[in-house]
Enzyme design. Structure first.
Site, PDB file in Angstrom:
ATOM      1  N   LYS A  60      -5.850  11.283  -5.239  1.00 19.09           N
ATOM      2  CA  LYS A  60      -6.797  10.378  -5.805  1.00 19.09           C
ATOM      3  C   LYS A  60      -8.207  10.738  -5.560  1.00 19.09           C
ATOM      4  O   LYS A  60      -9.132  10.972  -6.360  1.00 19.09           O
ATOM      5  CB  LYS A  60      -6.557   8.755  -5.461  1.00 19.09           C
ATOM      6  CG  LYS A  60      -5.439   8.100  -5.743  1.00 19.09           C
ATOM      7  CD  LYS A  60      -5.118   6.986  -5.692  1.00 19.09           C
ATOM      8  CE  LYS A  60      -5.320   6.484  -4.073  1.00 19.09           C
ATOM      9  NZ  LYS A  60      -4.142   6.818  -3.308  1.00 19.09           N
TER      10      LYS A  60
ATOM     11  N   ARG B 268      -4.604  -2.427  -6.185  1.00 20.24           N
ATOM     12  CA  ARG B 268      -3.257  -2.106  -5.491  1.00 20.24           C
ATOM     13  C   ARG B 268      -2.276  -3.156  -5.599  1.00 20.24           C
ATOM     14  O   ARG B 268      -1.138  -2.791  -4.752  1.00 20.24           O
ATOM     15  CB  ARG B 268      -3.633  -1.516  -4.088  1.00 20.24           C
ATOM     16  CG  ARG B 268      -3.944  -0.394  -3.657  1.00 20.24           C
ATOM     17  CD  ARG B 268      -4.563  -0.399  -2.440  1.00 20.24           C
ATOM     18  NE  ARG B 268      -4.143   0.766  -1.467  1.00 20.24           N
ATOM     19  CZ  ARG B 268      -4.759   1.655  -1.565  1.00 20.24           C
ATOM     20  NH1 ARG B 268      -6.039   1.871  -1.845  1.00 20.24           N
ATOM     21  NH2 ARG B 268      -4.007   2.747  -0.619  1.00 20.24           N
TER      22      ARG B 268
ATOM     23  N   ARG C 208      -3.861  16.191   6.582  1.00 20.04           N
ATOM     24  CA  ARG C 208      -5.220  15.857   6.254  1.00 20.04           C
ATOM     25  C   ARG C 208      -6.252  15.813   7.022  1.00 20.04           C
ATOM     26  O   ARG C 208      -5.902  15.262   8.471  1.00 20.04           O
ATOM     27  CB  ARG C 208      -5.178  14.703   5.053  1.00 20.04           C
ATOM     28  CG  ARG C 208      -6.616  14.299   4.869  1.00 20.04           C
ATOM     29  CD  ARG C 208      -6.780  13.455   3.761  1.00 20.04           C
ATOM     30  NE  ARG C 208      -6.212  12.165   4.129  1.00 20.04           N
ATOM     31  CZ  ARG C 208      -5.992  10.992   3.368  1.00 20.04           C
ATOM     32  NH1 ARG C 208      -6.438  10.884   2.257  1.00 20.04           N
ATOM     33  NH2 ARG C 208      -5.597  10.063   4.038  1.00 20.04           N
TER      34      ARG C 208
ATOM     35  N   ARG D  68      -8.012  10.889  10.123  1.00 24.63           N
ATOM     36  CA  ARG D  68      -8.132   9.606   9.840  1.00 24.63           C
ATOM     37  C   ARG D  68      -7.159   8.974  10.606  1.00 24.63           C
ATOM     38  O   ARG D  68      -6.049   9.121  10.924  1.00 24.63           O
ATOM     39  CB  ARG D  68      -7.951   9.282   8.313  1.00 24.63           C
ATOM     40  CG  ARG D  68      -9.042   8.918   7.671  1.00 24.63           C
ATOM     41  CD  ARG D  68      -8.932   8.913   6.181  1.00 24.63           C
ATOM     42  NE  ARG D  68      -7.910   7.788   5.570  1.00 24.63           N
ATOM     43  CZ  ARG D  68      -7.551   7.497   4.302  1.00 24.63           C
ATOM     44  NH1 ARG D  68      -8.322   8.288   3.502  1.00 24.63           N
ATOM     45  NH2 ARG D  68      -6.805   6.636   4.107  1.00 24.63           N
TER      46      ARG D  68
ATOM     47  N   ARG E 138       2.480   2.944   5.006  1.00 22.71           N
ATOM     48  CA  ARG E 138       1.399   2.872   3.825  1.00 22.71           C
ATOM     49  C   ARG E 138       2.369   3.107   2.787  1.00 22.71           C
ATOM     50  O   ARG E 138       2.113   2.603   1.437  1.00 22.71           O
ATOM     51  CB  ARG E 138       0.311   3.978   4.093  1.00 22.71           C
ATOM     52  CG  ARG E 138      -0.790   3.359   4.762  1.00 22.71           C
ATOM     53  CD  ARG E 138      -1.544   4.504   5.395  1.00 22.71           C
ATOM     54  NE  ARG E 138      -2.156   5.087   4.459  1.00 22.71           N
ATOM     55  CZ  ARG E 138      -3.033   6.369   4.655  1.00 22.71           C
ATOM     56  NH1 ARG E 138      -2.822   7.369   5.556  1.00 22.71           N
ATOM     57  NH2 ARG E 138      -3.534   6.864   3.439  1.00 22.71           N
TER      58      ARG E 138
HETATM   59  P1  AP5 Z   1      -6.539  12.773  -0.988  1.00 22.21           P
HETATM   60  O1  AP5 Z   1      -7.259  13.257  -2.116  1.00 22.21           O
HETATM   61  O2  AP5 Z   1      -7.122  12.461   0.093  1.00 22.21           O
HETATM   62  O3  AP5 Z   1      -5.255  11.741  -1.498  1.00 22.21           O
HETATM   63  P2  AP5 Z   1      -5.721  10.182  -1.881  1.00 22.21           P
HETATM   64  O4  AP5 Z   1      -4.580   9.998  -2.866  1.00 22.21           O
HETATM   65  O5  AP5 Z   1      -7.034   9.761  -1.962  1.00 22.21           O
HETATM   66  O6  AP5 Z   1      -4.874   9.604  -0.409  1.00 22.21           O
HETATM   67  P3  AP5 Z   1      -5.568   8.318   0.493  1.00 22.21           P
HETATM   68  O7  AP5 Z   1      -4.742   8.473   1.895  1.00 22.21           O
HETATM   69  O8  AP5 Z   1      -7.113   8.352   0.439  1.00 22.21           O
HETATM   70  O9  AP5 Z   1      -4.965   7.138  -0.095  1.00 22.21           O
HETATM   71  P4  AP5 Z   1      -4.953   5.843   0.391  1.00 22.21           P
HETATM   72  O10 AP5 Z   1      -4.637   4.981  -1.053  1.00 22.21           O
HETATM   73  O11 AP5 Z   1      -3.733   5.516   1.089  1.00 22.21           O
HETATM   74  O12 AP5 Z   1      -6.261   5.579   1.270  1.00 22.21           O
HETATM   75  P5  AP5 Z   1      -7.471   4.461   1.023  1.00 22.21           P
HETATM   76  O13 AP5 Z   1      -8.558   5.213   1.543  1.00 22.21           O
HETATM   77  O14 AP5 Z   1      -7.448   4.060  -0.817  1.00 22.21           O
HETATM   78  O15 AP5 Z   1      -5.503  13.969  -0.612  1.00 22.21           O
HETATM   79  C1  AP5 Z   1      -4.654  14.126   0.404  1.00 22.21           C
HETATM   80  C2  AP5 Z   1      -4.425  15.460   1.021  1.00 22.21           C
HETATM   81  O16 AP5 Z   1      -3.551  16.255   0.188  1.00 22.21           O
HETATM   82  C3  AP5 Z   1      -5.574  16.210   1.390  1.00 22.21           C
HETATM   83  O17 AP5 Z   1      -5.498  16.821   2.609  1.00 22.21           O
HETATM   84  C4  AP5 Z   1      -5.852  16.767   0.395  1.00 22.21           C
HETATM   85  O18 AP5 Z   1      -6.755  18.002   0.317  1.00 22.21           O
HETATM   86  C5  AP5 Z   1      -4.529  17.357  -0.143  1.00 22.21           C
HETATM   87  N1  AP5 Z   1      -4.330  17.401  -1.670  1.00 22.21           N
HETATM   88  C6  AP5 Z   1      -4.708  16.571  -2.490  1.00 22.21           C
HETATM   89  N2  AP5 Z   1      -4.207  17.085  -3.921  1.00 22.21           N
HETATM   90  C7  AP5 Z   1      -3.384  18.356  -3.418  1.00 22.21           C
HETATM   91  C8  AP5 Z   1      -2.857  19.041  -4.444  1.00 22.21           C
HETATM   92  N3  AP5 Z   1      -2.803  18.942  -5.885  1.00 22.21           N
HETATM   93  N4  AP5 Z   1      -2.199  20.091  -3.690  1.00 22.21           N
HETATM   94  C9  AP5 Z   1      -2.026  20.267  -2.467  1.00 22.21           C
HETATM   95  N5  AP5 Z   1      -2.789  19.403  -1.516  1.00 22.21           N
HETATM   96  C10 AP5 Z   1      -3.576  18.308  -2.183  1.00 22.21           C
HETATM   97  O19 AP5 Z   1      -7.053   3.325   1.546  1.00 22.21           O
HETATM   98  C11 AP5 Z   1      -7.040   3.186   2.935  1.00 22.21           C
HETATM   99  C12 AP5 Z   1      -6.693   1.636   3.222  1.00 22.21           C
HETATM  100  O20 AP5 Z   1      -7.396   0.806   3.080  1.00 22.21           O
HETATM  101  C13 AP5 Z   1      -5.427   1.087   2.774  1.00 22.21           C
HETATM  102  O21 AP5 Z   1      -4.147   1.442   3.398  1.00 22.21           O
HETATM  103  C14 AP5 Z   1      -5.601  -0.218   2.672  1.00 22.21           C
HETATM  104  O22 AP5 Z   1      -5.248  -0.739   3.991  1.00 22.21           O
HETATM  105  C15 AP5 Z   1      -6.909  -0.403   2.552  1.00 22.21           C
HETATM  106  N6  AP5 Z   1      -7.216  -0.604   0.983  1.00 22.21           N
HETATM  107  C16 AP5 Z   1      -7.841   0.278   0.371  1.00 22.21           C
HETATM  108  N7  AP5 Z   1      -8.023  -0.232  -0.823  1.00 22.21           N
HETATM  109  C17 AP5 Z   1      -7.211  -1.411  -0.996  1.00 22.21           C
HETATM  110  C18 AP5 Z   1      -7.123  -2.485  -1.916  1.00 22.21           C
HETATM  111  N8  AP5 Z   1      -7.585  -2.225  -3.345  1.00 22.21           N
HETATM  112  N9  AP5 Z   1      -6.388  -3.547  -1.512  1.00 22.21           N
HETATM  113  C19 AP5 Z   1      -6.049  -3.606  -0.418  1.00 22.21           C
HETATM  114  N10 AP5 Z   1      -6.209  -2.796   0.691  1.00 22.21           N
HETATM  115  C20 AP5 Z   1      -6.985  -1.934   0.329  1.00 22.21           C
HETATM  116 MG    MG Z   2      -8.502   8.346  -0.944  1.00 27.20          MG
END
Ligand code: AP5
Ligand code: MG
Ligand code: ZN
Length: 205
Positions: free
Chosen positions: A13, A88, A122, A152, A163
């Site tokens: 994402k 989410r 990552r 992270r 997660r």
């Molecule tokens: P990346 O693009 O970083 O993936 P992502 O989908 O953004 O994953 P996140 O870990 O950021 O998602 P998340 O939803 O758990 O975390 P968030 O910060 O939103 O890619 C991942 C890796 O793969 C990288 O190394 C990249 O280079 C590689 N990659 C990407 N695409 C690729 C491809 N096509 N091929 C190969 N490699 C690839 O949330 C964190 C925390 O915050 C949550 O756990 C929760 O506690 C809280 N939180 C956030 N939003 C909410 C909400 N709405 N409600 C409640 N809690 C929330």
């Molecule tokens: Mg992200």
């Protein structure tokens, strides 16, 4: 263009959001990034959010909804926005429907087994947030801004497991929620990063 990026942790994402936001000139709003900024600055919100994030749990709906509601009222969202990591839960999606008219929801689909590998490998820039993976990144400095590249806290194996579990139980039901409303497009997130981006752009035409 009112866009939502849906997908499991590690689906890509954040990676895609940066490019989509640039191409379509909409602000990239990542609730995870907002929390991480607050944690870094040790604000009351950051301290509260950290206790959930460190366990791989979701921050309570009412907290997140207030943040997004406020953010969407900013001037830069007048012509659209790109939400990354929100909603989410079904409750968040229902709250969002009361705030704004959702346009397209892009679901990035990736096999669950692949996600563990992506997340534990990552690395991110502590300054600008740029994402890297140990399979193709061998230095310690960000190639964009020179910042320090770190892991992270919630990318440790145990936290990643919870997660992914939370995703299956609480977030995956949103796929059906938006499908029923005719807003969902799904892209194959197992492809390379440029291929995923090309598919998203084709869907948005
Ligand atoms: P990346 O693009 O970083 O993936 P992502 O989908 O953004 O994953 P996140 O870990 O950021 O998602 P998340 O939803 O758990 O975390 P968030 O910060 O939103 O890619 C991942 C890796 O793969 C990288 O190394 C990249 O280079 C590689 N990659 C990407 N695409 C690729 C491809 N096509 N091929 C190969 N490699 C690839 O949330 C964190 C925390 O915050 C949550 O756990 C929760 O506690 C809280 N939180 C956030 N939003 C909410 C909400 N709405 N409600 C409640 N809690 C929330
Ligand atoms: Mg992200
Ligand atoms: Zn950087």
């Amino acid at each position: 263009m009112n866009l939502i990026l849906l997908g499991a942790p590690g689906a890509g994402k954040g990676t895609q959001a940066v490019q989509i936001a640039e191409k379509y000139s909409v602000p990239h709003i990542s609730t995870g990034d907002i929390f991480r900024k607050n944690i870094k600055e040790q604000t009351p919100l950051g301290i509260k959010a950290k206790s959930y994030i460190d366990r791989g749990q979701l921050v309570p709906d009412e907290v997140v909804v207030e943040i997004v509601k406020d953010r969407l009222s900013w001037e830069d969202c007048k012509n659209g926005y790109l939400l990354d990591g929100f909603p989410r839960t079904i409750a968040q999606a229902e709250a969002l429907d009361k705030i704004t008219e959702v346009g397209t929801v892009i679901n990035i689909a990736v096999d669950l087994q692949k996600l563990m590998q992506r997340l534990t490998g990552r690395r991110v820039c502590a300054d600008c947030g740029e994402s890297y993976h140990i399979s193709s990144f061998f230095g310690s400095k960000c190639s964009k801004c020179g910042g320090k590249v770190i892991q992270r806290d919630d990318d440790k194996e145990e936290t990643v497991k919870s997660r992914l579990d939370v995703y299956v139980k609480q977030t995956a039901p949103l796929i059906e929620y938006y499908e029923k409303r005719g807003k969902l497009v799904s892209v194959d997130g197992m492809q390379s990063i440029p291929e995923v981006f090309a598919q998203i752009c084709a869907e948005l035409k």
